[in-house]
Design a protein around this motif. Structure first.
Motif, PDB file in Angstrom:
ATOM      1  N   PRO A 107       0.804  -1.225   0.000  1.00  0.00           N
ATOM      2  CA  PRO A 107       0.000   0.000   0.000  1.00  0.00           C
ATOM      3  C   PRO A 107       0.832   1.268   0.000  1.00  0.00           C
ATOM      4  O   PRO A 107       0.297   2.356  -0.183  1.00  0.00           O
ATOM      5  CB  PRO A 107      -0.812  -0.123   1.288  1.00  0.00           C
ATOM      6  N   VAL A 130      -5.480   2.228  -4.084  1.00  0.00           N
ATOM      7  CA  VAL A 130      -5.439   2.834  -2.753  1.00  0.00           C
ATOM      8  C   VAL A 130      -5.066   4.313  -2.825  1.00  0.00           C
ATOM      9  O   VAL A 130      -4.753   4.929  -1.801  1.00  0.00           O
ATOM     10  CB  VAL A 130      -4.448   2.087  -1.837  1.00  0.00           C
ATOM     11  N   ASN A 143      -0.109   5.757   0.038  1.00  0.00           N
ATOM     12  CA  ASN A 143      -1.538   5.647  -0.275  1.00  0.00           C
ATOM     13  C   ASN A 143      -2.292   6.851   0.265  1.00  0.00           C
ATOM     14  O   ASN A 143      -1.860   7.501   1.229  1.00  0.00           O
ATOM     15  CB  ASN A 143      -2.108   4.360   0.305  1.00  0.00           C
ATOM     16  N   TRP A 184      -6.292   0.857   2.738  1.00  0.00           N
ATOM     17  CA  TRP A 184      -5.808  -0.329   2.025  1.00  0.00           C
ATOM     18  C   TRP A 184      -6.324  -1.623   2.647  1.00  0.00           C
ATOM     19  O   TRP A 184      -6.262  -2.687   2.017  1.00  0.00           O
ATOM     20  CB  TRP A 184      -4.279  -0.357   2.010  1.00  0.00           C
ATOM     21  N   MET A 218      -3.016  -3.179  -3.493  1.00  0.00           N
ATOM     22  CA  MET A 218      -3.264  -4.420  -2.767  1.00  0.00           C
ATOM     23  C   MET A 218      -3.819  -5.411  -3.781  1.00  0.00           C
ATOM     24  O   MET A 218      -4.930  -5.233  -4.299  1.00  0.00           O
ATOM     25  CB  MET A 218      -4.244  -4.205  -1.618  1.00  0.00           C
TER      26      MET A 218
END
Length: 673
Positions: free
Chosen positions: A323, A500, A547, A551, A640
């Motif tokens: 992430p 994300v 991110n 996530w 992810m």
């Protein structure tokens, strides 16, 4: 690539520009593999693009190395007593490709190759220069070059070549022996006792890059031994390696040693490009469609995720659950990767990927088309391409494939042939039969695909003259199980991962710095990071990416819906963005419903999830249900890709600080649109 790192390393990157192979001083390892790695990739890049600037670089380097061949035949900078033959393996692969692309250079290159082979033969007999594990475990790469010479430029040296092949095989590590039920490591290597360390007898087979290069060993050895048992053994080795150590993007997990298949363990970029070469080789040698599928999967997923869209930075290690790509403080979950292992940059963590990266796509391009029988050509690895060649039956053929594949299911061919011949189109194993077809000359009649069950190819008999072909590959969303009750989501040859969000921060370029024993001239230590390093272009930076959205998401796979901006009427008329593998640039995406779940960190990254407590494969929500978007993995540098599951068709319990909310969500079936 030619406008990024790969096309400019010769101009500024000291591992290439000031390599000991070119009379310089800058290397990252006593193995002196830096320039050979780069050369092996630049040759197909230069000639695949017909790029004059890059071809001159190739020719300058090959001329310098051959002009400075030592009197006894040694190629490279090492003095007697300080020689290891491994670095010659990738350099020889580059020389073979150079002569194939430009045969007029053969009269200079081929004698130099034989002069070295004669020396290597005597060194192997005397057990000199083949002591380090790297050459002994990667010996198939040199045998490929010897076999190429045997087939195309034997010049009376057949016995020398065969003897050298056998010497390499029997002094090298025994890959067929490792690919047995008794020796192969089926378990997560982190759980094995005693631990697999760098000193363990099986470590050479479990080093990620070694494993990727070794995957073709049985087929390579079969070519000169004709031992049929090696073929099934090699198939077993590939199947087991991907089953127990593969990642969902088509590569192998190894950071630097293999582990298991947990999504917080990494895949080295060197591993990916070497694995692609092994898979394309195996498809040509053994013909199993599975190998071509694996090669495409890596080319369109594992490779682009590790390289920035402008090709000016690369990642040492990519994770399925990643992430964020930032400097990791404190302990990390990797076997032997430092804090800069997952950020993007010039030579983050270790320089090998910078010089080895260039071979990935150019060799994929070179392996796209293959000869089939005496009067056939096959499109083995699918992507847009042009080829002009002759069949073994001397039929002249020009083929243009215009396509947005893998983002579009349609490939349009324009074929001109001097006589009748057969074009073979490979059908990936994921295709949907009822939505797939071939149409000739826009005649309105769509032929169903009749593919060979082993090779996956479907034959198209063509007359002399010009023929247009519309080849359509139907696809659908595929949900494949991964470790820890998670799944990976695919459509066609693309892996889709959770978007994300991303925030990119430019960092100062982190330079690898080490001193090592370098006996080119004297027994002294030469620092890698020298004060005379050429200036680094302003386009070169390290990048950290974080991110901007949660996530820790579980998804309901019954809600997956595929979307694309391309269809049968505009699939090729719509130009794909350039760069393509950039954030939100791809024309396709998948939507779904999901929710946040409890997902702890382990050593700075998402932890492998324990089994769901409720005895099913579904997780418990810790937030309200939300809409989520999955995009092609290669376009998401943070993502992810192995996602846990939630069943939103039942009452959903939302846990917040010990309280629980109950909501009813009734959702329709998964659909494509």
């Amino acid at each position: 690539m030619s406008d990024g790192l790969a096309g400019h390393e010769y101009e500024f990157y000291h591992i290439v520009k000031h390599s000991p192979w070119l009379g310089g001083y800058s290397e990252y390892s006593i193995l002196h593999e830096g320039l050979p790695y780069w050369f092996n990739g630049l040759v197909p890049l230069a000639y695949g693009l017909d790029d004059t600037r890059l071809k001159l670089q190739v020719q300058d380097v090959s001329d310098f190395v051959i002009n400075h061949q030592q009197a006894d035949g040694w190629l490279g900078p090492e003095a007697v007593g300080d020689r290891d033959i491994w670095g010659r393996f990738p350099f020889f692969l580059g020389l073979c490709q150079l002569v194939e692309a430009e045969p007029t250079r053969g009269p200079k290159i081929i004698p130099a190759m034989y002069k070295f082979i004669s020396l290597m033969h005597s060194m192997l007999i005397d057990h000199i220069g083949f002591d380090e594990i790297w050459g002994r475990v990667r010996f198939p790469d040199m045998i490929i070059s010897l076999q190429w010479l045997y087939e195309f430029y034997p010049e009376g040296n057949e016995q020398l070549l065969l003897e050298t092949m056998y010497l390499l095989r029997f002094q090298g590590y025994d890959w067929p022996g490792f690919w047995t039920n008794e020796s192969f490591l089926f378990d997560d290597l982190d759980t094995i006792q005693p631990p697999i360390t760098a000193q363990s007898p099986l470590f050479p087979f479990t080093h990620g890059v070694n494993a990727a290069q070794g995957l073709k060993a049985g087929a390579v050895v079969y070519r000169f031994t004709k031992n049929e048992a090696l073929l099934q053994n090699n198939r077993d080795g590939v199947n087991w390696t991907f089953t127990y150590h593969g990642d969902p993007a088509g590569s192998l997990i190894g950071d630097e040693r293999e582990a298991g298949i947990n999504a917080n363990r990494g895949t080295e970029l060197c591993t990916t490009v070497e694995m692609m070469y092994s898979m394309s080789y195996l498809y040509q040698m053994l013909g199993d469609n599975y190998f071509a599928d694996r090669c495409e999967l890596a080319a369109f997923n594992a490779l682009p995720v590790s390289i920035t869209s402008d090709h000016w930075a690369r990642q040492y290690l990519a994770l399925a659950s990643e992430p964020y790509a930032q400097v990791l403080r404190g302990p990390n979950p990797f076997w032997n990767v430092g804090p800069h292992g997952i950020i993007y940059g010039l030579e983050t963590n270790y320089p090998c990927c910078t010089v080895n990266m260039p071979q990935g796509l150019p060799k994929f391009l070179a392996a796209m088309f293959v000869r089939v029988g005496e009067n056939g050509l096959g499109h083995a690895l699918l992507a847009p391409a042009n080829v002009s060649t002759t069949t073994a039956f001397n039929t002249s053929v020009d083929i243009t494939c215009d396509t947005n594949y893998p983002f579009s299911p349609i490939l349009r061919y324009n074929v001109t042939a001097s006589a009748p011949f057969t074009l073979y189109l490979r059908v990936p194993s994921w295709y949907v039969w009822e939505n797939s077809s071939i149409e000739l000359n826009n005649n309105g009649f769509q032929y169903p695909l009749e593919r060979n069950q082993n090779t996956g190819v479907t034959p198209v008999a063509l007359s002399a003259g010009t023929t247009s072909i519309t080849y359509t590959l139907g696809g659908a969303i595929r949900v494949e199980p991964r470790a820890n009750s998670t799944v990976a989501i695919y459509h066609g040859s693309l892996l889709y991962a959770l978007d994300v969000g991303q925030s990119v921060t430019a960092l100062a370029t982190s330079l690898y710095n080490v001193s090592y024993t370098n006996n080119i001239t004297t027994n002294t230590h030469f620092p890698y990071n020298t004060s005379s390093r050429p200036p680094i272009p302003p386009t070169v930076h390290d990048f950290a990416i974080t991110n901007t959205r949660p996530w820790n998401i579980a998804i309901d796979t019954s809600t997956l819906t595929f979307h694309t901006a391309l269809n049968s009427t505009n699939d090729n008329a719509t130009a794909l963005p350039n760069p393509l593998f950039d954030y939100q640039a791809a024309p396709s995406y998948i939507t779904a419903k999901g929710c946040e779940i409890a997902w702890p960190l382990y050593k700075g990254l998402p932890a492998p999830l324990p089994a769901p407590a409720n005895g099913t494969m579904f997780r418990t929500c810790t937030s309200n249900v939300t809409d989520v978007v999955l995009r092609p993995y290669g376009t998401l540098k943070v993502h992810m890709a192995e996602l846990p599951l939630v069943d939103l068709s039942r009452n959903v319990t939302v846990r917040r600080g010990g309280l629980a909310e109950h909501k009813q969500h009734v959702l329709g079936p998964r659909k494509d649109q």
